[in-house]
Design an enzyme around this catalytic site. Structure first.
Site, PDB file in Angstrom:
ATOM      1  N   HIS A 170     -14.423  20.216 114.056  1.00  0.00           N
ATOM      2  CA  HIS A 170     -15.255  19.347 114.981  1.00  0.00           C
ATOM      3  C   HIS A 170     -15.861  19.936 116.027  1.00  0.00           C
ATOM      4  CE1 HIS A 170     -17.195  15.534 114.231  1.00  0.00           C
ATOM      5  NE2 HIS A 170     -16.537  14.601 115.577  1.00  0.00           N
ATOM      6  N   HIS A 180     -14.328  12.678 121.667  1.00  0.00           N
ATOM      7  CA  HIS A 180     -15.731  11.872 121.670  1.00  0.00           C
ATOM      8  C   HIS A 180     -16.449  10.328 121.916  1.00  0.00           C
ATOM      9  CE1 HIS A 180     -17.485  15.287 118.604  1.00  0.00           C
ATOM     10  NE2 HIS A 180     -17.938  15.598 119.633  1.00  0.00           N
ATOM     11  N   HIS A 200      -9.642  13.141 118.833  1.00  0.00           N
ATOM     12  CA  HIS A 200     -10.844  14.260 120.179  1.00  0.00           C
ATOM     13  C   HIS A 200     -11.239  12.795 120.753  1.00  0.00           C
ATOM     14  CE1 HIS A 200     -12.981  12.340 116.691  1.00  0.00           C
ATOM     15  NE2 HIS A 200     -14.085  13.267 117.630  1.00  0.00           N
ATOM     16  N   ASP A 257     -16.558   7.605 120.621  1.00  0.00           N
ATOM     17  CA  ASP A 257     -16.487   6.782 119.390  1.00  0.00           C
ATOM     18  C   ASP A 257     -15.447   6.807 119.533  1.00  0.00           C
ATOM     19  OD1 ASP A 257     -17.401   9.163 118.491  1.00  0.00           O
ATOM     20  OD2 ASP A 257     -17.409   7.886 116.223  1.00  0.00           O
ATOM     21  N   HIS A 258     -14.125   7.599 119.420  1.00  0.00           N
ATOM     22  CA  HIS A 258     -13.038   7.619 119.933  1.00  0.00           C
ATOM     23  C   HIS A 258     -12.416   7.206 120.710  1.00  0.00           C
ATOM     24  CE1 HIS A 258     -13.916   8.967 115.353  1.00  0.00           C
ATOM     25  NE2 HIS A 258     -14.767   9.220 115.986  1.00  0.00           N
ATOM     26  N   HIS A 268     -13.940   7.504 110.133  1.00  0.00           N
ATOM     27  CA  HIS A 268     -15.339   7.060 109.730  1.00  0.00           C
ATOM     28  C   HIS A 268     -15.331   6.304 108.281  1.00  0.00           C
ATOM     29  CE1 HIS A 268     -17.454   7.903 113.010  1.00  0.00           C
ATOM     30  NE2 HIS A 268     -16.969   8.549 113.353  1.00  0.00           N
ATOM     31  N   ASP A 281     -11.893  13.013 112.958  1.00  0.00           N
ATOM     32  CA  ASP A 281     -13.365  12.736 112.142  1.00  0.00           C
ATOM     33  C   ASP A 281     -13.218  14.521 111.054  1.00  0.00           C
ATOM     34  OD1 ASP A 281     -13.892  10.977 113.243  1.00  0.00           O
ATOM     35  OD2 ASP A 281     -15.947  11.865 114.408  1.00  0.00           O
TER      36      ASP A 281
HETATM   37 FE    FE Z   1     -16.363   9.936 115.252  1.00  0.00          FE
HETATM   38 ZN    ZN Z   2     -16.560  13.150 116.162  1.00  0.00          ZN
END
Ligand code: FE
Ligand code: ZN
Length: 275
Positions: free
Chosen positions: A132, A72, A70, A74-75, A187, A149
């Site tokens: 999400h 985001h 996805h 942080d990915h 995570h 996530d």
């Molecule tokens: Fe994340």
């Molecule tokens: Zn995420």
């Protein structure tokens, strides 16, 4: 049912002996999963480049592809630097304009064959699991699920872009995969999720059993992951919305009767946000 879907062989359930999965830790609690075969590697959700570059260099690995669940940061935040540093590799990601780095767009029902990774070619089915985010996908194959996530161990992602019916349908889809499936999440949230699950189901012995295993792993610095879907179905309140214990706890928290698993899911998600 269309002929193509009945004729299509199931995705392989076992992992070739030459393939290993290793976590690369990033940020505070992200895992970038590194699928390694011989001297080659594919990484899942590289939110930052530096730890990936260090891990590849330390093990003498050549990057042959990137999977993205996805959009985001942080990915996906490390993709541009990885490609700039190591040269172009296929970047598989959902059809979403916010993921400009993806070079191969994946959709529900697609099967990716990563033949540059190992000669047998690892194969993953793509599952669209919105909730999400609206375009979140998961990758399933060889007895492994990369759930990003959407599904965490004993928890699930926040519903940033989806509705409770959407997110609970996505989770139900993942929960319906074979029980022995190994779950690789984005995570390390397991311990905090266990605390919430215990508040929902204080008498669920499967949660206690998984909590002991997680404590042992975390106390020596190891990831709590992968989990299995068997463990998740037994412990994860978000996969247990039809269970009377979970439904009862959600209704008690809401202070009103709830009309079914989707309402139970919505109440649990709201409850967890402030737990
Ligand atoms: Fe994340
Ligand atoms: Zn995420």
């Amino acid at each position: 049912m269309p002929a193509s879907s009945t004729e299509r062989p199931a995705v392989p359930t076992s992992l070739p002996a030459t393939v290993t999965i290793e976590p690369i830790t990033a940020f505070k609690d992200n895992y970038i999963w590194c699928i390694r075969a011989g001297g080659r590697a594919v990484v899942v959700d590289p939110g930052e480049a530096a730890p990936v570059l260090a891990a590849l260099q330390a093990a003498g690995l050549r990057l042959t592809g990137i999977l993205l669940t996805h959009h985001h940061a942080d990915h996906i935040g490390g993709v541009a630097e990885l490609v700039r540093t190591l040269g172009p590799v296929p970047v598989y990601g959902p059809a979403d304009d916010r993921i400009t780095e993806a070079t191969v767009r994946v959709r529900d029902g697609d099967r990716l064959v990563l033949d540059a990774l190992c000669d047998d070619g690892l194969a993953f089915d793509v599952l669209e699991v919105p909730g999400h985010t609206s375009s979140h996908v998961a990758f399933h194959g060889h007895g492994m699920l990369f759930s990003g996530d959407t599904l965490f161990s004993v928890g699930c992602g926040r519903m940033f872009e989806g509705t409770p019916p959407q997110m609970s349908a996505s989770l139900d889809r993942l929960a319906a995969l074979p029980a022995e499936t190994l779950v690789f999440c984005g995570h390390e949230y397991t311990a905090a999720n266990i605390a919430f699950a215990r508040a929902v189901e204080p008498d669920n012995a499967a949660i206690d059993e998984w909590a002991r295993a997680v404590e042992a792993l975390r106390s020596c610095g190891r990831p709590s992951l992968p989990s299995t879907l068997r463990t998740e179905v037994a412990t994860n309140p978000f996969l247990r919305c039809a269970e009377p214990t979970v439904a009862g706890a959600a209704a008690a928290h809401a202070g009103r009767p709830l009309s079914g698993p989707v309402e139970v899911f919505a109440e649990l998600r709201t409850w967890k946000n402030t737990f």
